[in-house]
Design an enzyme around this catalytic site. Sequence first.
Site, PDB file in Angstrom:
ATOM      1  N   HIS A  12     -82.488 -29.044 -58.828  1.00 29.28           N
ATOM      2  CA  HIS A  12     -81.878 -29.190 -57.496  1.00 29.28           C
ATOM      3  C   HIS A  12     -80.682 -28.248 -57.380  1.00 29.28           C
ATOM      4  O   HIS A  12     -79.564 -28.602 -57.756  1.00 29.28           O
ATOM      5  CB  HIS A  12     -81.460 -30.641 -57.227  1.00 29.28           C
ATOM      6  CG  HIS A  12     -80.880 -30.812 -55.849  1.00 29.28           C
ATOM      7  ND1 HIS A  12     -81.662 -31.014 -54.739  1.00 29.28           N
ATOM      8  CD2 HIS A  12     -79.600 -30.760 -55.407  1.00 29.28           C
ATOM      9  CE1 HIS A  12     -80.879 -31.096 -53.660  1.00 29.28           C
ATOM     10  NE2 HIS A  12     -79.623 -30.947 -54.047  1.00 29.28           N
ATOM     11  N   THR A  30     -82.901 -25.414 -43.460  1.00 29.44           N
ATOM     12  CA  THR A  30     -82.930 -26.823 -43.066  1.00 29.44           C
ATOM     13  C   THR A  30     -83.005 -27.759 -44.265  1.00 29.44           C
ATOM     14  O   THR A  30     -82.526 -28.890 -44.192  1.00 29.44           O
ATOM     15  CB  THR A  30     -84.133 -27.110 -42.129  1.00 29.44           C
ATOM     16  OG1 THR A  30     -85.330 -26.719 -42.777  1.00 29.44           O
ATOM     17  CG2 THR A  30     -83.986 -26.363 -40.816  1.00 29.44           C
ATOM     18  N   HIS A  48     -85.439 -22.744 -51.894  1.00 28.20           N
ATOM     19  CA  HIS A  48     -86.890 -22.553 -51.828  1.00 28.20           C
ATOM     20  C   HIS A  48     -87.186 -21.171 -51.275  1.00 28.20           C
ATOM     21  O   HIS A  48     -86.366 -20.585 -50.564  1.00 28.20           O
ATOM     22  CB  HIS A  48     -87.541 -23.632 -50.953  1.00 28.20           C
ATOM     23  CG  HIS A  48     -86.942 -23.742 -49.584  1.00 28.20           C
ATOM     24  ND1 HIS A  48     -85.772 -24.446 -49.360  1.00 28.20           N
ATOM     25  CD2 HIS A  48     -87.312 -23.236 -48.392  1.00 28.20           C
ATOM     26  CE1 HIS A  48     -85.467 -24.369 -48.077  1.00 28.20           C
ATOM     27  NE2 HIS A  48     -86.373 -23.635 -47.465  1.00 28.20           N
ATOM     28  N   CYS A  69     -86.971 -32.666 -53.837  1.00 29.69           N
ATOM     29  CA  CYS A  69     -86.956 -33.416 -55.102  1.00 29.69           C
ATOM     30  C   CYS A  69     -88.007 -34.532 -55.059  1.00 29.69           C
ATOM     31  O   CYS A  69     -88.673 -34.798 -56.068  1.00 29.69           O
ATOM     32  CB  CYS A  69     -85.573 -33.988 -55.371  1.00 29.69           C
ATOM     33  SG  CYS A  69     -84.392 -32.767 -56.009  1.00 29.69           S
ATOM     34  N   ASP A 112     -96.574 -25.193 -46.832  1.00 28.56           N
ATOM     35  CA  ASP A 112     -95.558 -25.564 -45.846  1.00 28.56           C
ATOM     36  C   ASP A 112     -96.211 -26.454 -44.783  1.00 28.56           C
ATOM     37  O   ASP A 112     -97.335 -26.215 -44.343  1.00 28.56           O
ATOM     38  CB  ASP A 112     -94.953 -24.315 -45.185  1.00 28.56           C
ATOM     39  CG  ASP A 112     -93.667 -24.627 -44.448  1.00 28.56           C
ATOM     40  OD1 ASP A 112     -92.590 -24.222 -44.909  1.00 28.56           O
ATOM     41  OD2 ASP A 112     -93.740 -25.308 -43.387  1.00 28.56           O
ATOM     42  N   ASN A 127     -84.035 -18.550 -47.029  1.00 35.14           N
ATOM     43  CA  ASN A 127     -82.976 -18.792 -46.055  1.00 35.14           C
ATOM     44  C   ASN A 127     -81.795 -19.438 -46.765  1.00 35.14           C
ATOM     45  O   ASN A 127     -81.967 -20.416 -47.494  1.00 35.14           O
ATOM     46  CB  ASN A 127     -83.484 -19.710 -44.933  1.00 35.14           C
ATOM     47  CG  ASN A 127     -84.541 -19.036 -44.083  1.00 35.14           C
ATOM     48  OD1 ASN A 127     -84.425 -17.857 -43.756  1.00 35.14           O
ATOM     49  ND2 ASN A 127     -85.579 -19.773 -43.715  1.00 35.14           N
ATOM     50  N   GLY A 144     -80.711 -20.526 -40.836  1.00 36.41           N
ATOM     51  CA  GLY A 144     -81.562 -21.640 -40.430  1.00 36.41           C
ATOM     52  C   GLY A 144     -82.103 -22.445 -41.595  1.00 36.41           C
ATOM     53  O   GLY A 144     -83.175 -23.052 -41.493  1.00 36.41           O
TER      54      GLY A 144
HETATM   55  P1  AMP Z   1     -85.972 -23.584 -44.355  1.00 39.16           P
HETATM   56  O1  AMP Z   1     -85.831 -23.465 -42.861  1.00 39.16           O
HETATM   57  O2  AMP Z   1     -85.941 -22.254 -45.035  1.00 39.16           O
HETATM   58  O3  AMP Z   1     -85.010 -24.589 -44.947  1.00 39.16           O
HETATM   59  O4  AMP Z   1     -87.447 -24.109 -44.583  1.00 39.16           O
HETATM   60  C1  AMP Z   1     -87.798 -25.436 -44.799  1.00 39.16           C
HETATM   61  C2  AMP Z   1     -89.304 -25.486 -44.707  1.00 39.16           C
HETATM   62  O5  AMP Z   1     -89.740 -26.697 -45.279  1.00 39.16           O
HETATM   63  C3  AMP Z   1     -89.854 -25.428 -43.287  1.00 39.16           C
HETATM   64  O6  AMP Z   1     -90.722 -24.306 -43.157  1.00 39.16           O
HETATM   65  C4  AMP Z   1     -90.605 -26.750 -43.149  1.00 39.16           C
HETATM   66  O7  AMP Z   1     -91.797 -26.619 -42.408  1.00 39.16           O
HETATM   67  C5  AMP Z   1     -90.879 -27.120 -44.590  1.00 39.16           C
HETATM   68  N1  AMP Z   1     -91.024 -28.541 -44.873  1.00 39.16           N
HETATM   69  C6  AMP Z   1     -90.169 -29.547 -44.528  1.00 39.16           C
HETATM   70  N2  AMP Z   1     -90.610 -30.719 -44.985  1.00 39.16           N
HETATM   71  C7  AMP Z   1     -91.774 -30.453 -45.652  1.00 39.16           C
HETATM   72  C8  AMP Z   1     -92.722 -31.252 -46.360  1.00 39.16           C
HETATM   73  N3  AMP Z   1     -92.572 -32.588 -46.496  1.00 39.16           N
HETATM   74  N4  AMP Z   1     -93.800 -30.649 -46.903  1.00 39.16           N
HETATM   75  C9  AMP Z   1     -93.973 -29.313 -46.780  1.00 39.16           C
HETATM   76  N5  AMP Z   1     -93.107 -28.505 -46.133  1.00 39.16           N
HETATM   77  C10 AMP Z   1     -92.033 -29.062 -45.571  1.00 39.16           C
HETATM   78 ZN    ZN Z   2     -83.634 -31.386 -54.363  1.00 36.14          ZN
END
Ligand code: AMP
Ligand code: ZN
Length: 112
Positions: A46, A95, A100, A7, A30, A87, A93
């Site tokens: 969101h 995170t 997304h 967000c 990414d 994911n 996984g």
């Molecule tokens: P997921 O594991 O599917 O939740 O993927 C989250 C992704 O977000 C990971 O590949 C991270 O490298 C990416 N990520 C986290 N913070 C940022 C950010 N500030 N800008 C770009 N990518 C991000």
């Molecule tokens: Zn959000």
Amino acid sequence: MEDCIFCKIIHQEIPSKIVFENDLVIAFEDLNPVAPVHILIVPKKHIKSAMELTEDDAKFVSEVYMVAQQIAKEKGIAESGFRIVNNCGEDAGQTVKHIHFHLIGGKELGTM
Ligand code: AMP
Ligand code: ZN
């Protein structure tokens, strides 16, 4: 939503390398790419995960795939191929708790 990193990216409160944006989705590089092309395509609403999607959210998901086609052409991976990954939840996984879709390509990807 407060404290949601995606967000904050959507509202340009933290920097990102944006490659596409419209009223429904944003797409940016990414931070930790796993392939030569690794773009995140993110609905601007969101929504926490795929499990939180409703029928009304269908437009966001279809737009993700339309934008993925466009970015794949621009990045030169439309013909070579790519993967779109979402994911959902702990075992996958996930995170970042804002739905997304990873658009990954530019090299041969292993079988799943
Ligand atoms: P997921 O594991 O599917 O939740 O993927 C989250 C992704 O977000 C990971 O590949 C991270 O490298 C990416 N990520 C986290 N913070 C940022 C950010 N500030 N800008 C770009 N990518 C991000
Ligand atoms: Zn959000």
